[in-house]
Design a protein around this motif. Structure first.
Motif, PDB file in Angstrom:
ATOM      1  N   ALA A 267      29.893  33.026  45.466  1.00  0.00           N
ATOM      2  CA  ALA A 267      28.573  33.421  44.956  1.00  0.00           C
ATOM      3  C   ALA A 267      28.581  34.853  44.432  1.00  0.00           C
ATOM      4  O   ALA A 267      27.719  35.236  43.630  1.00  0.00           O
ATOM      5  CB  ALA A 267      27.535  33.264  46.069  1.00  0.00           C
ATOM      6  N   ALA A 268      29.548  35.647  44.863  1.00  0.00           N
ATOM      7  CA  ALA A 268      29.614  37.050  44.427  1.00  0.00           C
ATOM      8  C   ALA A 268      29.886  37.196  42.930  1.00  0.00           C
ATOM      9  O   ALA A 268      29.728  38.272  42.367  1.00  0.00           O
ATOM     10  CB  ALA A 268      30.694  37.785  45.221  1.00  0.00           C
ATOM     11  N   ILE A 269      30.308  36.087  42.294  1.00  0.00           N
ATOM     12  CA  ILE A 269      30.597  36.170  40.847  1.00  0.00           C
ATOM     13  C   ILE A 269      29.299  35.957  40.071  1.00  0.00           C
ATOM     14  O   ILE A 269      28.715  34.869  40.103  1.00  0.00           O
ATOM     15  CB  ILE A 269      31.647  35.114  40.430  1.00  0.00           C
ATOM     16  N   ASP A 270      28.862  36.991  39.400  1.00  0.00           N
ATOM     17  CA  ASP A 270      27.641  36.925  38.592  1.00  0.00           C
ATOM     18  C   ASP A 270      28.055  36.549  37.162  1.00  0.00           C
ATOM     19  O   ASP A 270      28.668  37.351  36.455  1.00  0.00           O
ATOM     20  CB  ASP A 270      26.955  38.293  38.618  1.00  0.00           C
ATOM     21  N   THR A 271      27.731  35.313  36.766  1.00  0.00           N
ATOM     22  CA  THR A 271      28.217  34.842  35.457  1.00  0.00           C
ATOM     23  C   THR A 271      27.488  35.524  34.287  1.00  0.00           C
ATOM     24  O   THR A 271      27.888  35.348  33.142  1.00  0.00           O
ATOM     25  CB  THR A 271      28.086  33.306  35.322  1.00  0.00           C
ATOM     26  N   SER A 272      26.461  36.304  34.581  1.00  0.00           N
ATOM     27  CA  SER A 272      25.874  37.092  33.491  1.00  0.00           C
ATOM     28  C   SER A 272      26.728  38.334  33.220  1.00  0.00           C
ATOM     29  O   SER A 272      26.612  38.972  32.179  1.00  0.00           O
ATOM     30  CB  SER A 272      24.431  37.483  33.819  1.00  0.00           C
ATOM     31  N   LYS A 273      27.596  38.662  34.186  1.00  0.00           N
ATOM     32  CA  LYS A 273      28.442  39.851  34.039  1.00  0.00           C
ATOM     33  C   LYS A 273      29.909  39.512  33.762  1.00  0.00           C
ATOM     34  O   LYS A 273      30.678  40.375  33.339  1.00  0.00           O
ATOM     35  CB  LYS A 273      28.363  40.705  35.311  1.00  0.00           C
ATOM     36  N   PHE A 274      30.297  38.283  34.069  1.00  0.00           N
ATOM     37  CA  PHE A 274      31.709  37.887  33.910  1.00  0.00           C
ATOM     38  C   PHE A 274      31.839  36.546  33.185  1.00  0.00           C
ATOM     39  O   PHE A 274      31.071  35.621  33.439  1.00  0.00           O
ATOM     40  CB  PHE A 274      32.392  37.743  35.286  1.00  0.00           C
ATOM     41  N   ILE A 275      32.847  36.465  32.323  1.00  0.00           N
ATOM     42  CA  ILE A 275      33.261  35.177  31.756  1.00  0.00           C
ATOM     43  C   ILE A 275      34.271  34.587  32.733  1.00  0.00           C
ATOM     44  O   ILE A 275      35.217  35.272  33.138  1.00  0.00           O
ATOM     45  CB  ILE A 275      33.881  35.378  30.366  1.00  0.00           C
ATOM     46  N   TYR A 297      35.015  43.126  42.558  1.00  0.00           N
ATOM     47  CA  TYR A 297      36.321  42.998  43.215  1.00  0.00           C
ATOM     48  C   TYR A 297      36.195  43.280  44.711  1.00  0.00           C
ATOM     49  O   TYR A 297      36.667  42.495  45.549  1.00  0.00           O
ATOM     50  CB  TYR A 297      37.320  43.970  42.563  1.00  0.00           C
ATOM     51  N   ASN A 298      35.538  44.386  45.058  1.00  0.00           N
ATOM     52  CA  ASN A 298      35.393  44.748  46.475  1.00  0.00           C
ATOM     53  C   ASN A 298      34.606  43.693  47.240  1.00  0.00           C
ATOM     54  O   ASN A 298      34.943  43.341  48.373  1.00  0.00           O
ATOM     55  CB  ASN A 298      34.715  46.120  46.609  1.00  0.00           C
ATOM     56  N   HIS A 299      33.571  43.201  46.606  1.00  0.00           N
ATOM     57  CA  HIS A 299      32.729  42.171  47.222  1.00  0.00           C
ATOM     58  C   HIS A 299      33.550  40.894  47.491  1.00  0.00           C
ATOM     59  O   HIS A 299      33.542  40.335  48.587  1.00  0.00           O
ATOM     60  CB  HIS A 299      31.550  41.879  46.277  1.00  0.00           C
ATOM     61  N   LEU A 300      34.303  40.453  46.469  1.00  0.00           N
ATOM     62  CA  LEU A 300      35.129  39.246  46.607  1.00  0.00           C
ATOM     63  C   LEU A 300      36.197  39.442  47.672  1.00  0.00           C
ATOM     64  O   LEU A 300      36.486  38.551  48.470  1.00  0.00           O
ATOM     65  CB  LEU A 300      35.798  38.913  45.267  1.00  0.00           C
ATOM     66  N   LYS A 301      36.780  40.612  47.669  1.00  0.00           N
ATOM     67  CA  LYS A 301      37.868  40.925  48.594  1.00  0.00           C
ATOM     68  C   LYS A 301      37.364  40.824  50.052  1.00  0.00           C
ATOM     69  O   LYS A 301      38.076  40.304  50.915  1.00  0.00           O
ATOM     70  CB  LYS A 301      38.339  42.346  48.260  1.00  0.00           C
ATOM     71  N   ASP A 333      40.256  40.404  34.175  1.00  0.00           N
ATOM     72  CA  ASP A 333      40.170  41.685  34.897  1.00  0.00           C
ATOM     73  C   ASP A 333      40.322  41.476  36.394  1.00  0.00           C
ATOM     74  O   ASP A 333      40.829  42.344  37.105  1.00  0.00           O
ATOM     75  CB  ASP A 333      38.812  42.349  34.622  1.00  0.00           C
ATOM     76  N   ILE A 334      39.842  40.322  36.869  1.00  0.00           N
ATOM     77  CA  ILE A 334      39.966  39.974  38.289  1.00  0.00           C
ATOM     78  C   ILE A 334      40.547  38.558  38.356  1.00  0.00           C
ATOM     79  O   ILE A 334      40.118  37.673  37.606  1.00  0.00           O
ATOM     80  CB  ILE A 334      38.594  40.004  38.999  1.00  0.00           C
ATOM     81  N   LEU A 335      41.527  38.379  39.243  1.00  0.00           N
ATOM     82  CA  LEU A 335      42.152  37.057  39.390  1.00  0.00           C
ATOM     83  C   LEU A 335      41.945  36.538  40.811  1.00  0.00           C
ATOM     84  O   LEU A 335      42.101  37.293  41.772  1.00  0.00           O
ATOM     85  CB  LEU A 335      43.660  37.143  39.123  1.00  0.00           C
ATOM     86  N   LEU A 336      41.599  35.277  40.922  1.00  0.00           N
ATOM     87  CA  LEU A 336      41.478  34.617  42.224  1.00  0.00           C
ATOM     88  C   LEU A 336      42.579  33.561  42.307  1.00  0.00           C
ATOM     89  O   LEU A 336      42.650  32.665  41.458  1.00  0.00           O
ATOM     90  CB  LEU A 336      40.122  33.929  42.375  1.00  0.00           C
TER      91      LEU A 336
END
Ligand SMILES: [Zn+2]
Length: 423
Positions: A267-275, A297-301, A333-336
């Motif tokens: 849920a930490a991924i805001d799709t208005s801010k990230f593709i 990144y910090n939130h996901l981590k 920019d960020i990889l999961l």
């Protein structure tokens, strides 16, 4: 009357379906082998998608085992990261890691073009401007050595304005018998028109591996289909009287995943801010504004369970998938990256039992197959695992193709398995 209407509709549907599938061979006019190049050897490069390194033994693919026993067999071949189809087919023919060739994933976002590449979009796949480096057939044609393709990733795109002299637009409608006949017909052409490099591709084993898993009888069945077809191909090629070199590879392996407990997109991924792009085994986030990267990144981590989170700047170097490798600015920019055998449920669909895409250093099931036989190869030779980018220099060496561009391909494979490697 009603029946006639249905018949007419069926007929129209069949006509339009046929119109949508382009099964016609494409031939670039005006090309000839120079007399010098006519003396060169012949190579047929065959790929069986998803043919895991141990499938031939596991399923007793007797023809492939016999043929590779006469020539060269690698214990496995290490795919480039990510271990998926498009990047790895292109890595073998370009000698470039996916991050270096620009074909970083089956689907990715290009920041400069503001556009997605995706393997399912025929127009994008056929657009040569997406591909960097010089695949083997481009080098061959530039050096007046003709090439042909019964499919390979990017072979229907004009890269540096060049396609193979003979090629087909990818479809799964042409029967294997007809594809083998086409190869024989190419090799029976007059010497000046005859291709010396031919690529050939089988999708079946990967399809079955995804749907049923690597241990399923359906997968075994497709391994045997490929095994028989390669046997038929080698017999048919023999009728031409040419002593052809065969290289049989795959792009990656296949493994069983935890299909019951996929990871939801955080849920930490805001799709208005990230593709958001990628698949279940590599999710790539492209920031719309740089300011959002660190906080997300910090939130996901903090939340991450069953997966790793990386900034593009701190991806482990062994993957060749970090900022410094991103020659074409196409890595997220960020990889999961999920921990094996976990997968993300990116598209809210049911999860297939078989997958690939993991780090091949961690998951041996990702390893691919490499067999080679023919007059150029040392007989009865087994070699340890090697990186698939070395296939580029191997085939360059057999065909004597010059290349002065950047490459990740080393000469080790060619030196180890060729009777007379090019100096
Ligand atoms: Zn696949």
């Amino acid at each position: 009357m009603k029946n006639y209407t249905i018949l007419l509709l069926c007929f129209l549907w069949a006509v339009s379906a046929r119109a949508q599938t382009d099964t016609i061979q494409k031939i670039v006019p005006g090309r000839k082998n120079t007399s010098e190049q006519q003396k060169k050897p012949y190579v047929i490069l065959i790929s069986a998608d998803g043919f895991r390194y141990n499938y031939a033994q596991k399923y007793n693919a007797s023809n492939l085992l016999t043929l590779s026993n006469q020539g060269v067999r690698a214990t496995s071949m290490i795919p480039s990261y990510p271990s998926v189809t498009f990047p790895n087919h292109y890595a073998m023919v370009s000698g470039l890691y996916p991050s270096h060739s620009g074909l970083v994933n089956n689907t990715f976002y290009d920041r400069d073009r503001h556009d997605f590449y995706t393997m399912g979009n025929k127009a994008k796949v056929a657009d040569g401007s997406w591909y960097h480096g010089a695949p083997l057939w481009v080098l061959a044609e530039q050096q007046h050595l003709l090439s042909a393709s019964f499919y390979w990733v990017a072979s229907e795109a004009a890269i540096q304005n060049i396609t193979p002299t003979y090629y087909y637009v990818y479809n799964e409608k042409i029967a294997i018998r007809d594809r083998i006949s086409a190869v024989v017909n190419w090799l029976n052409l007059p010497a000046e028109d005859r291709p010396h490099l031919i690529t050939f591709y089988f999708p079946q084993v990967d399809h079955a591996g995804h749907l049923y898993g690597p241990d399923a009888p359906e997968t075994a069945h497709e391994v045997h289909f490929v095994d028989s077809a390669v046997s038929e191909l080698t017999k048919a090629v023999k009728t031409t009287g040419l002593d052809v070199n065969f290289v049989f590879v795959s792009d990656h392996g296949m493994t069983n995943v935890d299909q019951q407990h996929p990871i939801s997109i955080p849920a930490a991924i805001d799709t208005s801010k990230f593709i958001v792009s990628g698949d279940g085994i590599l999710v790539e986030l492209y920031a719309k504004g740089d300011a959002d990267i660190t906080a997300t990144y910090n939130h996901l981590k903090r939340q991450a369970k069953d997966y790793d989170v990386y900034l593009k700047t701190n991806v482990p170097a062994k993957l060749h998938y970090s900022q410094s490798d991103d020659w074409h600015n196409r890595i997220g920019d960020i990889l999961l990256i999920p921990h094996y055998p976990k997968v993300f449920n990116l598209y809210n669909k049911s999860i297939h039992p078989g997958w690939h895409g993991y780090d091949p250093n961690l998951v041996k099931d990702m390893h691919a197959t490499f067999f080679a036989w023919g007059p150029a190869f040392k007989p009865h030779t087994t070699i340890p695992a090697f990186e698939n980018v070395d296939v580029f220099n191997l085939i360059r060496s057999i065909l004597g193709l010059e290349y002065t561009g950047k490459t990740d391909s080393t000469d080790k494979l060619a030196n180890d398995i060729l009777i007379k490697p090019m100096k």
